[in-house]
Design an enzyme around this catalytic site. Sequence first.
Site, mmCIF file in Angstrom:
data_model
loop_
_atom_site.group_PDB
_atom_site.id
_atom_site.type_symbol
_atom_site.label_atom_id
_atom_site.label_comp_id
_atom_site.label_asym_id
_atom_site.label_seq_id
_atom_site.Cartn_x
_atom_site.Cartn_y
_atom_site.Cartn_z
ATOM 1 N N TYR A 182 0.813 -1.217 0.000
ATOM 2 C CA TYR A 182 0.000 0.000 0.000
ATOM 3 C C TYR A 182 0.850 1.272 0.000
ATOM 4 O O TYR A 182 0.354 2.348 -0.322
ATOM 5 C CB TYR A 182 -0.944 0.013 1.207
ATOM 6 C CG TYR A 182 -2.161 -0.855 1.021
ATOM 7 C CD1 TYR A 182 -2.061 -2.234 1.117
ATOM 8 C CD2 TYR A 182 -3.405 -0.302 0.734
ATOM 9 C CE1 TYR A 182 -3.175 -3.040 0.939
ATOM 10 C CE2 TYR A 182 -4.521 -1.098 0.552
ATOM 11 C CZ TYR A 182 -4.400 -2.468 0.659
ATOM 12 O OH TYR A 182 -5.499 -3.252 0.474
ATOM 13 N N LYS B 237 3.697 -15.043 5.505
ATOM 14 C CA LYS B 237 3.975 -16.045 4.460
ATOM 15 C C LYS B 237 5.482 -16.268 4.432
ATOM 16 O O LYS B 237 6.170 -15.931 3.466
ATOM 17 C CB LYS B 237 3.426 -15.510 3.120
ATOM 18 C CG LYS B 237 3.509 -16.450 1.943
ATOM 19 C CD LYS B 237 2.438 -17.495 1.891
ATOM 20 C CE LYS B 237 2.642 -18.386 0.673
ATOM 21 N NZ LYS B 237 1.855 -19.629 0.714
ATOM 22 N N ASP C 268 -2.376 -18.372 3.555
ATOM 23 C CA ASP C 268 -3.285 -19.255 2.801
ATOM 24 C C ASP C 268 -3.949 -20.264 3.740
ATOM 25 O O ASP C 268 -5.161 -20.498 3.678
ATOM 26 C CB ASP C 268 -2.564 -19.943 1.629
ATOM 27 C CG ASP C 268 -1.227 -20.559 2.018
ATOM 28 O OD1 ASP C 268 -0.740 -20.323 3.147
ATOM 29 O OD2 ASP C 268 -0.652 -21.293 1.184
ATOM 30 N N ASP D 85 -6.110 -6.878 4.490
ATOM 31 C CA ASP D 85 -7.216 -6.477 3.616
ATOM 32 C C ASP D 85 -7.998 -7.712 3.170
ATOM 33 O O ASP D 85 -9.235 -7.741 3.232
ATOM 34 C CB ASP D 85 -6.644 -5.739 2.390
ATOM 35 C CG ASP D 85 -7.732 -5.357 1.412
ATOM 36 O OD1 ASP D 85 -8.766 -4.823 1.849
ATOM 37 O OD2 ASP D 85 -7.556 -5.610 0.200
ATOM 38 N N ASP E 95 -12.054 -9.505 4.534
ATOM 39 C CA ASP E 95 -13.267 -9.736 3.735
ATOM 40 C C ASP E 95 -13.856 -11.108 4.055
ATOM 41 O O ASP E 95 -15.080 -11.279 4.083
ATOM 42 C CB ASP E 95 -12.996 -9.587 2.233
ATOM 43 C CG ASP E 95 -13.283 -8.157 1.748
ATOM 44 O OD1 ASP E 95 -13.167 -7.221 2.560
ATOM 45 O OD2 ASP E 95 -13.644 -7.980 0.564
HETATM 46 C C1 IPM Z 1 -10.494 -1.607 2.720
HETATM 47 C C2 IPM Z 1 -10.614 -1.298 1.259
HETATM 48 C C3 IPM Z 1 -9.452 -0.385 0.855
HETATM 49 C C4 IPM Z 1 -8.176 -1.143 1.133
HETATM 50 C C5 IPM Z 1 -9.507 0.100 -0.597
HETATM 51 C C6 IPM Z 1 -10.818 0.797 -0.916
HETATM 52 C C7 IPM Z 1 -8.341 0.991 -0.933
HETATM 53 O O1 IPM Z 1 -10.645 -2.455 0.504
HETATM 54 O O2 IPM Z 1 -10.546 -0.663 3.534
HETATM 55 O O3 IPM Z 1 -10.360 -2.777 3.075
HETATM 56 O O4 IPM Z 1 -7.713 -1.930 0.293
HETATM 57 O O5 IPM Z 1 -7.620 -0.962 2.217
HETATM 58 MN MN MN Z 2 -10.712 -4.268 1.716
#
Ligand code: IPM
Ligand code: MN
Length: 354
Positions: free
Chosen positions: A138, A190, A223, A247, A251
């Site tokens: 990032y 990793k 993983d 990140d 999710d």
């Molecule tokens: C998050 C989002 C951001 C990230 C994007 C929108 C840049 O996916 O906050 O998880 O990757 O950090």
């Molecule tokens: Mn994200």
Amino acid sequence: MSNTYKIAVIPGDGTGPEVVAEALKALEAVSRKCTVNLQFKKFGLGGDLYLKEGVLLPDDVLEELRTMDAILLGAIGHPDVKPGILETEILLRLRFKLDLYINLRPVTLFPGVYTPLKDKGPEDIDFVVVRENTEGVYAGGGGFLKKGSPDEVAIQESINTRKGVERCIRYAFEFCRKRDKKRHLTLCAKTNVLIYESDLWNRVFQEVHKDYRDINTNYQHVDALCMWMIKNPEQFDVIVTGNMFGDIITDIGAIIQGGLGIAAGGNINPEGAAMFEPIGGSSPKYSGLNQINPLATISAAQMMLDYLQEEKAASVLQEAIKKVVKNDLKSLGAGNMGHGTREVGDLVVSHIGV
Ligand code: IPM
Ligand code: MN
């Protein structure tokens, strides 16, 4: 005497303004009930302002945001703006410039919420991911060579500093101790492939652990950890990891806790500023329909109260959220809640019971 806090509000793009409006409604109710004085100031950053005036995040706005006690963010991302511009220049710039080096993402399944994991319930899904928030890929290091030619080279560098890694890991140990649940911290990296960056993470993790002998630790490759989050999420208490892996795994965390309608996170500098946001994006296709779930943003507001050390208000708000998901909503998914966005906000307010 009630404490007074200056809160910056960035509704942002898409459904951001709708969900932020409900979070403000909930915050107003809970602050009345618990005598917390919140002073809101709105900032119109986002895709619309960029398209109209070419403005992203001006330096004077950044400086003003620095003086606020906390920031509440709706969403950044606009269908008419090329992906990457708003994200990099607003969201990531805020994270970097305010040095919000921790991204704290709780993964909690509330009773009554659907999880796609078979035979798993609230007692199994209750952990927190501590994601490093200012480094790794990032940081934006890299470049092209011979761009557009058949010999093109694209390099994306992952930057990991000793200081950045150590402060993140130290925060995770402290957080795990304060959380006082399983007192177990997992390092996710990793080491079998990323022989430089994960080596640094692993060495620092072992070293810092010496200061936290009351915390048990283990290590998982990213993983394998993705697999374990699905198969045996009950093993986790706190997970610490770098920016990109954080990140991705959060999710998975969001979907097992009921989806983007409920998942919230905090971007925190423990010595300075902090910004709270729902993890889901701006969902433009739901924009203006009164169908998006505001609970993720209301949960972000609850994390903000916690961060401001208004624990009473935070817990009243969390209990109200729990009641809404348990008693009132058909589903947490946009358009399937059995209520509109504003009605869900009203339900939260009614459970706060002013
Ligand atoms: C998050 C989002 C951001 C990230 C994007 C929108 C840049 O996916 O906050 O998880 O990757 O950090
Ligand atoms: Mn994200």
